[in-house]
Design a protein around this motif. Structure first.
Motif, PDB file in Angstrom:
ATOM      1  N   LEU A  20       0.831  -1.208   0.000  1.00 39.70           N
ATOM      2  CA  LEU A  20       0.000   0.000   0.000  1.00 39.70           C
ATOM      3  C   LEU A  20       0.862   1.254   0.000  1.00 39.70           C
ATOM      4  N   VAL A  21       1.909   1.273   0.836  1.00 42.62           N
ATOM      5  CA  VAL A  21       2.755   2.464   0.944  1.00 42.62           C
ATOM      6  C   VAL A  21       3.544   2.699  -0.342  1.00 42.62           C
ATOM      7  N   LEU A  22       4.136   1.642  -0.877  1.00 45.53           N
ATOM      8  CA  LEU A  22       5.034   1.801  -2.022  1.00 45.53           C
ATOM      9  C   LEU A  22       4.306   1.905  -3.359  1.00 45.53           C
ATOM     10  N   VAL A  23       3.160   1.238  -3.473  1.00 41.72           N
ATOM     11  CA  VAL A  23       2.415   1.264  -4.740  1.00 41.72           C
ATOM     12  C   VAL A  23       1.284   2.288  -4.677  1.00 41.72           C
ATOM     13  N   GLY A  24       0.576   2.320  -3.538  1.00 43.06           N
ATOM     14  CA  GLY A  24      -0.554   3.223  -3.402  1.00 43.06           C
ATOM     15  C   GLY A  24      -1.758   2.748  -4.196  1.00 43.06           C
ATOM     16  N   SER A  25      -2.829   3.527  -4.142  1.00 43.35           N
ATOM     17  CA  SER A  25      -4.075   3.137  -4.819  1.00 43.35           C
ATOM     18  C   SER A  25      -4.229   3.802  -6.183  1.00 43.35           C
ATOM     19  N   ARG A  26      -3.230   4.547  -6.621  1.00 41.20           N
ATOM     20  CA  ARG A  26      -3.340   5.270  -7.897  1.00 41.20           C
ATOM     21  C   ARG A  26      -3.674   4.360  -9.080  1.00 41.20           C
ATOM     22  N   PRO A  27      -3.085   3.147  -9.184  1.00 38.80           N
ATOM     23  CA  PRO A  27      -3.461   2.299 -10.324  1.00 38.80           C
ATOM     24  C   PRO A  27      -4.935   1.935 -10.345  1.00 38.80           C
ATOM     25  N   LEU A  28      -5.649   2.160  -9.249  1.00 38.64           N
ATOM     26  CA  LEU A  28      -7.063   1.822  -9.167  1.00 38.64           C
ATOM     27  C   LEU A  28      -7.957   3.054  -9.289  1.00 38.64           C
ATOM     28  N   MET A  42      -9.467   4.594 -11.574  1.00 36.87           N
ATOM     29  CA  MET A  42     -10.681   4.479 -12.383  1.00 36.87           C
ATOM     30  C   MET A  42     -11.499   3.261 -12.005  1.00 36.87           C
ATOM     31  N   MET A  43     -11.064   2.574 -10.929  1.00 36.14           N
ATOM     32  CA  MET A  43     -11.773   1.351 -10.558  1.00 36.14           C
ATOM     33  C   MET A  43     -12.317   1.448  -9.150  1.00 36.14           C
ATOM     34  N   GLN A  44     -11.851   0.547  -8.270  1.00 37.22           N
ATOM     35  CA  GLN A  44     -12.450   0.413  -6.956  1.00 37.22           C
ATOM     36  C   GLN A  44     -11.574   0.934  -5.833  1.00 37.22           C
ATOM     37  N   GLY A  45     -10.775   1.972  -6.086  1.00 33.84           N
ATOM     38  CA  GLY A  45      -9.871   2.464  -5.055  1.00 33.84           C
ATOM     39  C   GLY A  45     -10.528   3.328  -3.996  1.00 33.84           C
ATOM     40  N   GLY A  46     -11.826   3.646  -4.149  1.00 35.57           N
ATOM     41  CA  GLY A  46     -12.487   4.544  -3.223  1.00 35.57           C
ATOM     42  C   GLY A  46     -12.503   4.056  -1.790  1.00 35.57           C
ATOM     43  N   ASP A  47     -12.726   2.765  -1.585  1.00 28.42           N
ATOM     44  CA  ASP A  47     -12.751   2.217  -0.230  1.00 28.42           C
ATOM     45  C   ASP A  47     -11.411   2.407   0.461  1.00 28.42           C
ATOM     46  N   ILE A  48     -10.341   2.256  -0.297  1.00 26.46           N
ATOM     47  CA  ILE A  48      -9.001   2.387   0.260  1.00 26.46           C
ATOM     48  C   ILE A  48      -8.740   3.837   0.664  1.00 26.46           C
ATOM     49  N   ARG A  49      -9.064   4.763  -0.205  1.00 21.26           N
ATOM     50  CA  ARG A  49      -8.856   6.175   0.112  1.00 21.26           C
ATOM     51  C   ARG A  49      -9.726   6.616   1.287  1.00 21.26           C
ATOM     52  N   GLN A  50     -10.930   6.064   1.382  1.00 23.43           N
ATOM     53  CA  GLN A  50     -11.806   6.388   2.502  1.00 23.43           C
ATOM     54  C   GLN A  50     -11.187   5.931   3.819  1.00 23.43           C
ATOM     55  N   PHE A  51     -10.593   4.749   3.810  1.00 25.54           N
ATOM     56  CA  PHE A  51      -9.971   4.258   5.037  1.00 25.54           C
ATOM     57  C   PHE A  51      -8.748   5.097   5.388  1.00 25.54           C
ATOM     58  N   GLN A  52      -7.988   5.503   4.392  1.00 31.85           N
ATOM     59  CA  GLN A  52      -6.828   6.359   4.649  1.00 31.85           C
ATOM     60  C   GLN A  52      -7.253   7.673   5.288  1.00 31.85           C
ATOM     61  N   ARG A  53      -8.399   8.201   4.865  1.00 28.34           N
ATOM     62  CA  ARG A  53      -8.906   9.427   5.488  1.00 28.34           C
ATOM     63  C   ARG A  53      -9.281   9.184   6.946  1.00 28.34           C
ATOM     64  N   ARG A  54      -9.777   7.998   7.261  1.00 25.76           N
ATOM     65  CA  ARG A  54     -10.090   7.672   8.652  1.00 25.76           C
ATOM     66  C   ARG A  54      -8.821   7.626   9.498  1.00 25.76           C
TER      67      ARG A  54
END
Length: 224
Positions: A133-141, A143-155
């Motif tokens: 997660l730290v080295l790759v991040g959710s950027r490759p996602l 246009m897909m399903q990365g929203g859940d990941i970014r939401q958790f990061q905001r938490r």
């Protein structure tokens, strides 16, 4: 993505269920490994390769080769590379949701809760899935399903800000900008997977405690 999404009690986020039929749910695959065991091994191997080589440079062939299996066999457990990354990133959350809940226990001094939280974050970010997660991040996602990941990061960020705000209110932390402190903290923690070695002088917990000692006590020598 493999199968449907469900929400786990551990993370409060959506994770992929294994698809029925093609992937099965409980049959044995390989010597003594259940389907989910082998699927987890695939995800862990993929996370390691994504962190080592980068997401774009890692192919399904690379993952299959490291596992010693045919590429076609991967499709019994996963749909594609994007779904593998998504599931790796979701697994990186681990039990952090439980840790977030513990930070709300006001019977424990706020600085003790902050220290526990930082230690837990550091450990989570330096296992195979956390490093991914730290080295790759959710950027490759994006246009897909990365929203859940970014939401958790905001938490995660909001938890730090809330602790700092509480500490300022009760006088245990001097007035400061909670958002700047959170940026400082995550900037430091996010760099650890790039330099820390499991066989190094300090454990991850010791690294986290050292960071917190410097943050809480400062680095300026006391003038007499």
């Amino acid at each position: 993505m493999t199968g449907n999404l469900r929400t786990t009690a551990a993370t409060g986020t959506a994770v992929a269920k294994p698809a029925r039929g093609r992937a099965g749910s409980a049959r044995k695959n390989g010597p003594g490994l259940k389907h989910e065991d082998k699927r987890t091994a695939i995800l862990r191997t993929a996370a390691q390769l994504f962190a080592e080589k980068g997401y774009e440079a890692t192919s399904l062939d690379n993952i299959a080769e490291r596992l010693g299996m045919h590429k076609a066999t991967l499709y019994h457990y996963v749909d594609n590379k994007e779904s593998i990354l998504y599931q790796c990133l979701v697994l990186s959350f681990g039990d952090l949701d439980e840790v977030i809940e513990k930070t709300k226990d006001r019977s424990i001094p706020v600085l003790d809760r902050l220290r526990l939280y930082v230690r837990s974050l550091a450990v989570a970010q330096n296992n195979d899935f956390g490093r991914c997660l730290v080295l790759v991040g959710s950027r490759p996602l994006e246009m897909m399903q990365g929203g859940d990941i970014r939401q958790f990061q905001r938490r995660l960020d909001a938890t730090v800000r809330n602790l700092i705000t509480e500490g300022i209110a009760d006088g245990s932390i001097k007035p400061c900008d909670p958002s700047m402190f959170s940026a400082l903290l995550f900037g430091a923690l996010n760099w650890v997977p790039r330099w820390h070695s499991a066989g190094g002088k300090l454990s991850i917990q010791q690294v986290a405690d050292t960071f917190m000692d410097m943050v809480i006590e400062g680095i300026a020598a006391v003038r007499r």
